[in-house]
Design a protein around this motif. Structure first.
Motif, short mmCIF file in Angstrom:
data_model
loop_
_atom_site.label_atom_id
_atom_site.label_comp_id
_atom_site.label_asym_id
_atom_site.label_seq_id
_atom_site.Cartn_x
_atom_site.Cartn_y
_atom_site.Cartn_z
N VAL A 211 47.41 37.35 30.10
CA VAL A 211 46.85 36.09 30.58
C VAL A 211 46.73 36.06 32.10
CG1 VAL A 211 47.17 33.59 30.61
CG2 VAL A 211 47.77 34.89 28.57
N ALA A 212 47.71 36.63 32.80
CA ALA A 212 47.69 36.57 34.27
C ALA A 212 46.41 37.13 34.89
CB ALA A 212 48.93 37.28 34.83
N ALA A 217 41.39 36.08 37.76
CA ALA A 217 39.93 36.18 37.82
C ALA A 217 39.30 34.80 37.89
CB ALA A 217 39.42 36.95 36.61
N GLY A 218 39.85 33.84 37.14
CA GLY A 218 39.33 32.48 37.20
C GLY A 218 39.49 31.85 38.56
N ALA A 286 35.13 41.81 38.56
CA ALA A 286 35.72 43.15 38.55
C ALA A 286 37.06 43.15 37.83
CB ALA A 286 35.89 43.64 39.99
N ILE A 287 37.87 42.09 38.03
CA ILE A 287 39.16 42.00 37.35
C ILE A 287 38.98 41.90 35.84
CG2 ILE A 287 41.20 40.55 37.03
CD1 ILE A 287 41.01 39.85 40.00
N LEU A 288 38.02 41.09 35.41
CA LEU A 288 37.79 40.94 33.97
C LEU A 288 37.28 42.25 33.35
CD1 LEU A 288 36.20 37.38 33.73
CD2 LEU A 288 38.53 38.09 33.14
N GLN A 293 38.38 46.97 29.95
CA GLN A 293 38.39 48.43 29.77
C GLN A 293 39.79 48.96 29.50
OE1 GLN A 293 36.54 49.93 33.30
NE2 GLN A 293 34.49 49.20 32.73
N ALA A 294 40.81 48.27 30.07
CA ALA A 294 42.19 48.70 29.83
C ALA A 294 42.61 48.40 28.40
CB ALA A 294 43.12 48.02 30.82
#
Length: 294
Positions: A211-212, A217-218, A286-288, A293-294
């Motif tokens: 969630v973090a 990203a939000g 980019a974070i999302l 991908q992870a």
């Protein structure tokens, strides 16, 4: 690359719109521009050609170049926003994460709505009252300290900086809290949480690992809204506490019809919020993508 191109296009259109608004205000400084649409269009064209030559006109208030006037006032606003950002990060991030999920979210929601809806000048007056009532600070703390005083501040200089910075910081705290709470709200009822619980993960582990990043990203995606909150609160804070910053200069320029100055400041504020919103959306995306991908 596609996302970057789309966001770049949005930024370019936003900057173009900000330039049009700045030209519309600056055109009012040309004598006779308000008499007819044709005169206004010719004045706007003349100001556009002047802008292309980096000639932003003179201030009606002081008859000095508008750029020089702006440069002398920007440091005050930049100082208030920087100090307010520190307060906002220190308060808004923990509160947003604490009250963004679970039962605390339902308890805190009415309080957050009330605080967020309160005008910024109310926060400024409340801060001034609290400082006077509980700390014994005089109501008129004096003018905003200059750069030399800020480099080596004494008690009086700090007293004159703290109140306007807290006002900006509280407004930014509300904006950051709302952004974090909005990002967290969409993750609380996702079906994957129950599956992860069955695999043995605790609620804390799920929030930390899954969630973090979404919440972060939000927050980045909402940086444009946060910056607008900082700028709007700086206008009120500088006016209430007599800080000679760019935001206060914008209000005075509009009131006194100094349209060259008002147009230049408006473009600066719009460009600042648009560029930071652009960077924030790229970082959030980019974070999302990295998380998916992870």
């Amino acid at each position: 690359m596609r996302v970057a191109l789309e966001e770049s296009g949005k930024l370019a259109l936003g900057l173009l719109g900000a330039l049009v608004l700045a030209l519309a205000l600056s055109a009012l400084s040309v004598p006779g521009a308000a008499h007819s649409p044709r005169a206004f269009a010719l004045a706007a064209l003349a100001r556009l050609l002047a802008f292309l030559r980096l000639d932003f006109g003179t201030s009606r208030i002081t008859d000095l170049p508008a750029v020089d006037m702006l440069a002398s006032h920007v440091p005050v606003t930049a100082t208030l926003i920087a100090l307010g950002a520190l307060v906002s990060v220190a308060l808004g991030a923990p509160l947003g994460l604490l009250f963004g999920s679970g039962g605390l979210r339902r308890v805190a929601a009415p309080i957050v709505q009330i605080v967020s809806a309160a005008p910024v000048f109310v926060a400024g007056l409340a801060v001034a009252y609290a400082a006077n009532r509980f700390l014994g600070w005089p109501p008129g703390a004096g003018p905003f300290p200059g750069p030399g005083e800020l480099l080596h501040p004494d008690a009086q200089a700090l007293r004159r900086v703290v109140l306007p910075a807290l006002t900006v910081g509280f407004a930014g705290t509300a904006a950051i809290h709302v952004a974090l709470r909005r990002a967290a709200a969409g993750e609380q009822d996702q079906p994957y949480r129950e599956s992860l619980r069955r695999l043995g993960l605790s609620a804390l582990e799920i929030d930390r690992v899954y969630v973090a990043p979404v919440i972060l990203a939000g927050l980045f995606s909402s940086l444009g809204e946060v910056v607008v909150a900082f700028i709007a609160s700086a206008v009120v804070s500088e006016w209430v506490f007599r800080c000679p910053g760019a935001a206060d200069l914008f209000v005075k320029s509009v009131a006194l019809g100094d349209w060259n100055m008002a147009g230049l400041i408006l473009f600066l504020f719009c460009a600042l919020s648009l560029v930071i919103a652009f960077i924030g959306r790229l970082l959030g995306g980019a974070i999302l993508r990295a998380e998916s991908q992870a």
